[in-house]
Design a protein around this motif. Structure first.
Motif, short mmCIF file in Angstrom:
data_model
loop_
_atom_site.label_atom_id
_atom_site.label_comp_id
_atom_site.label_asym_id
_atom_site.label_seq_id
_atom_site.Cartn_x
_atom_site.Cartn_y
_atom_site.Cartn_z
N VAL A 183 0.84 -1.20 0.00
CA VAL A 183 0.00 0.00 0.00
C VAL A 183 0.88 1.25 0.00
O VAL A 183 2.08 1.19 0.30
CB VAL A 183 -0.93 0.05 1.23
CG1 VAL A 183 -1.81 -1.18 1.32
CG2 VAL A 183 -0.12 0.23 2.52
N ALA A 184 0.27 2.37 -0.33
CA ALA A 184 0.89 3.68 -0.13
C ALA A 184 -0.01 4.45 0.83
O ALA A 184 -1.24 4.25 0.84
CB ALA A 184 1.03 4.43 -1.45
N TYR A 186 -1.03 8.34 2.44
CA TYR A 186 -0.96 9.80 2.32
C TYR A 186 -1.78 10.35 3.49
O TYR A 186 -2.98 10.14 3.56
CB TYR A 186 -1.56 10.23 0.99
CG TYR A 186 -1.07 11.55 0.44
CD1 TYR A 186 -0.38 12.47 1.22
CD2 TYR A 186 -1.29 11.89 -0.90
CE1 TYR A 186 0.07 13.67 0.70
CE2 TYR A 186 -0.84 13.08 -1.44
CZ TYR A 186 -0.16 13.98 -0.63
OH TYR A 186 0.29 15.18 -1.15
N LEU A 226 1.10 13.04 -5.48
CA LEU A 226 0.31 11.98 -6.11
C LEU A 226 0.97 11.47 -7.38
O LEU A 226 0.93 10.26 -7.66
CB LEU A 226 -1.10 12.51 -6.42
CG LEU A 226 -2.03 12.71 -5.22
CD1 LEU A 226 -3.30 13.45 -5.64
CD2 LEU A 226 -2.40 11.37 -4.58
N LEU A 229 3.51 9.07 -6.31
CA LEU A 229 2.89 7.83 -5.86
C LEU A 229 2.39 6.99 -7.04
O LEU A 229 2.44 5.76 -7.01
CB LEU A 229 1.71 8.12 -4.92
CG LEU A 229 2.04 8.70 -3.54
CD1 LEU A 229 0.75 9.00 -2.78
CD2 LEU A 229 2.91 7.75 -2.74
N THR A 236 -3.39 -0.47 -2.91
CA THR A 236 -4.38 0.37 -2.24
C THR A 236 -3.73 1.66 -1.75
O THR A 236 -2.60 1.64 -1.26
CB THR A 236 -5.00 -0.37 -1.03
OG1 THR A 236 -5.66 -1.55 -1.49
CG2 THR A 236 -6.00 0.51 -0.30
N LEU A 237 -4.46 2.76 -1.89
CA LEU A 237 -4.01 4.04 -1.35
C LEU A 237 -4.76 4.31 -0.05
O LEU A 237 -5.99 4.34 -0.03
CB LEU A 237 -4.27 5.17 -2.35
CG LEU A 237 -3.93 6.59 -1.88
CD1 LEU A 237 -2.44 6.72 -1.57
CD2 LEU A 237 -4.34 7.62 -2.93
N VAL A 239 -5.71 6.94 2.69
CA VAL A 239 -5.79 8.39 2.87
C VAL A 239 -6.33 8.68 4.28
O VAL A 239 -7.46 8.29 4.60
CB VAL A 239 -6.70 9.04 1.82
CG1 VAL A 239 -6.84 10.54 2.08
CG2 VAL A 239 -6.14 8.81 0.42
N ALA A 253 -6.32 12.55 -7.24
CA ALA A 253 -5.78 11.21 -7.51
C ALA A 253 -6.50 10.55 -8.67
O ALA A 253 -5.87 9.98 -9.57
CB ALA A 253 -5.90 10.35 -6.25
N MET A 258 -5.40 7.38 -11.08
CA MET A 258 -5.19 6.41 -9.99
C MET A 258 -6.54 5.79 -9.63
O MET A 258 -7.33 6.36 -8.88
CB MET A 258 -4.55 7.11 -8.78
CG MET A 258 -3.20 7.73 -9.10
SD MET A 258 -2.49 8.69 -7.73
CE MET A 258 -2.04 7.37 -6.60
N ILE A 262 -9.30 3.18 -2.58
CA ILE A 262 -8.82 4.16 -1.60
C ILE A 262 -9.53 3.87 -0.29
O ILE A 262 -10.76 3.71 -0.26
CB ILE A 262 -9.11 5.59 -2.07
CG1 ILE A 262 -8.27 5.91 -3.33
CG2 ILE A 262 -8.81 6.59 -0.96
CD1 ILE A 262 -8.53 7.27 -3.92
#
Length: 393
Positions: A183-184, A186, A226, A229, A236-237, A239, A253, A258, A262
């Motif tokens: 995952v990332a 933010y 973004l 990223l 999965t992002l 947030v 995003a 993207m 999320i």
């Protein structure tokens, strides 16, 4: 030099909050015995009527008002009519502390409902302790509000689960339902809420966090981070932040292509998030919530949803439901203790067991946190389309 200036500003701001939190209005005195319950039962609202988080405050005001109206129609609390004092904390930490002091010292309230933001609730705590008046935060989730280690804040309670549980819900969902091993993240690095939730997620997630990006409250342009990223490989992002930034972030995003899932925290439950993101962008978005109209917890929930829809023409969100429960928790505590003072109410809140609220069944544990279920909600085209109940283990 510029960096040093920011540090100095941060120190000055923190000092201001501490000063306001520890200082009451002129003439106020410390009250170890709390505020006595007089001819009326006094409840104060320390909520966000204006400012960046006004949408949360508006929802909480509606929910709390509904609870108060119902209780007064049936005799109030212990036979005494509820008298409400509402004050606007302007979505500001220092103002939240000032409002708390005024409610507790000048208005002599017996309990306070608020706030919805962890940083603001944190600012209220010194005054709750000083005046021995309990606060029940509808949706503040930072773990350290109620306790630090085994040191429990005697007068701090909440109607929603803490971030330690919420972080686990997000981690388990990403791992077991989305099947993502990378995952990332933010998140809002200026928010106690987002920082705490990120740490709890990080501690529990066994997959790989390929990139962590941060922003500050008030930012509106997230495209540079973004874009960076977008070049990483992850499924999965995550947030983590309040709706006013998160909605814009998600829109940008999606505009960058993207399309991955999320996932966010409970603060995305307010409809303003989807409105800011736009229907198209608010798709394949998931968030943890303290409530969902799609999954009524019990018959009280069904009645609450029906009454709210009849009055406002739309379904209630977490903010209305948790504030409603916060007032009802105060009532249950005061009734159980046959409360004469605000101290008695705090004692009752600490003992609350199997309380049947509109958000589900709540038991307050030794750390003053509610043991209760969460909901994992999915958005498609800006609308809630499904909700999965996640029970505490």
């Amino acid at each position: 030099m510029k960096k040093m200036s920011k540090v100095l500003v941060g120190v000055i701001t923190a000092a201001a909050v501490m000063t306001l939190a520890s200082c009451a209005p002129p003439g106020a005195a410390r009250s170890a015995n709390g505020n006595a319950i007089g001819k009326t039962f006094k409840i104060g609202y320390d909520i966000e009527m204006t400012g960046a988080l006004a949408a949360y405050g508006k929802g909480s005001e509606r929910g709390a008002d509904m609870a108060v109206a119902e209780l007064n129609a049936s005799g109030g609390i212990n036979g005494k009519k509820i008298e409400v004092s509402k004050k606007d904390n302007k979505s500001d930490n220092a103002e939240s502390a000032t409002v708390a002091a005024n409610l507790m010292s000048n208005d002599k309230v017996n309990a306070v409902i608020g706030t919805n933001a962890s940083s603001q609730t944190k600012a209220m705590i010194p005054n709750a302790t000083k005046f021995a008046v309990p606060i029940v935060a509808p949706t503040s989730t930072n773990d350290e509000l109620t306790h630090k280690g085994n040191q429990v804040e005697k007068y701090v309670f909440r109607a929603i689960f803490p971030d330690s549980f919420q972080g686990k819900v997000i981690s388990d969902f990403v791992t077991n339902s989305l099947k993502d091993e990378a995952v990332a993240v933010y998140y809002d690095n200026s928010s106690d809420y987002a920082k705490g939730l990120f740490q709890n997620f990080k501690d529990k997630y066994k997959g790989k966090i390929v990139e962590v990006a941060t922003y500050q409250a008030g930012e509106k342009d997230f495209q540079a981070q973004l874009s960076k990223l977008a070049n990483e490989k992850f499924g999965t992002l995550i947030v983590l932040g309040y709706y006013q930034e998160a909605g814009i972030l998600v829109k940008q995003a999606r505009d960058l292509g993207m399309s991955m899932p999320i996932v966010g925290g409970d603060v995305l439950a307010d409809p303003t998030f989807a409105a800011l993101a736009g229907e198209k962008a608010a798709t394949n978005v998931y968030f943890v919530s303290g409530f969902s109209s799609l999954k009524p917890a019990n018959n009280k929930t069904e009645a609450f949803i029906k009454k709210y829809k009849a009055k406002y023409g739309t379904a209630p969100s977490t903010y209305e439901a948790c504030a409603y429960d916060a007032v009802m928790m105060v009532k249950a505590a005061a009734t159980a203790e046959n409360a004469k003072t605000s101290v008695d109410i705090a004692k009752g809140l600490a003992k609350l067991q199997d309380f049947k609220g509109v958000t589900g069944t709540i038991t307050i544990n030794k750390f003053h946190d509610p043991v209760k279920s969460a909901y994992l909600v999915k958005l498609e085209n800006g609308k809630e389309v499904s909700a999965e109940v996640v029970n505490p283990q």
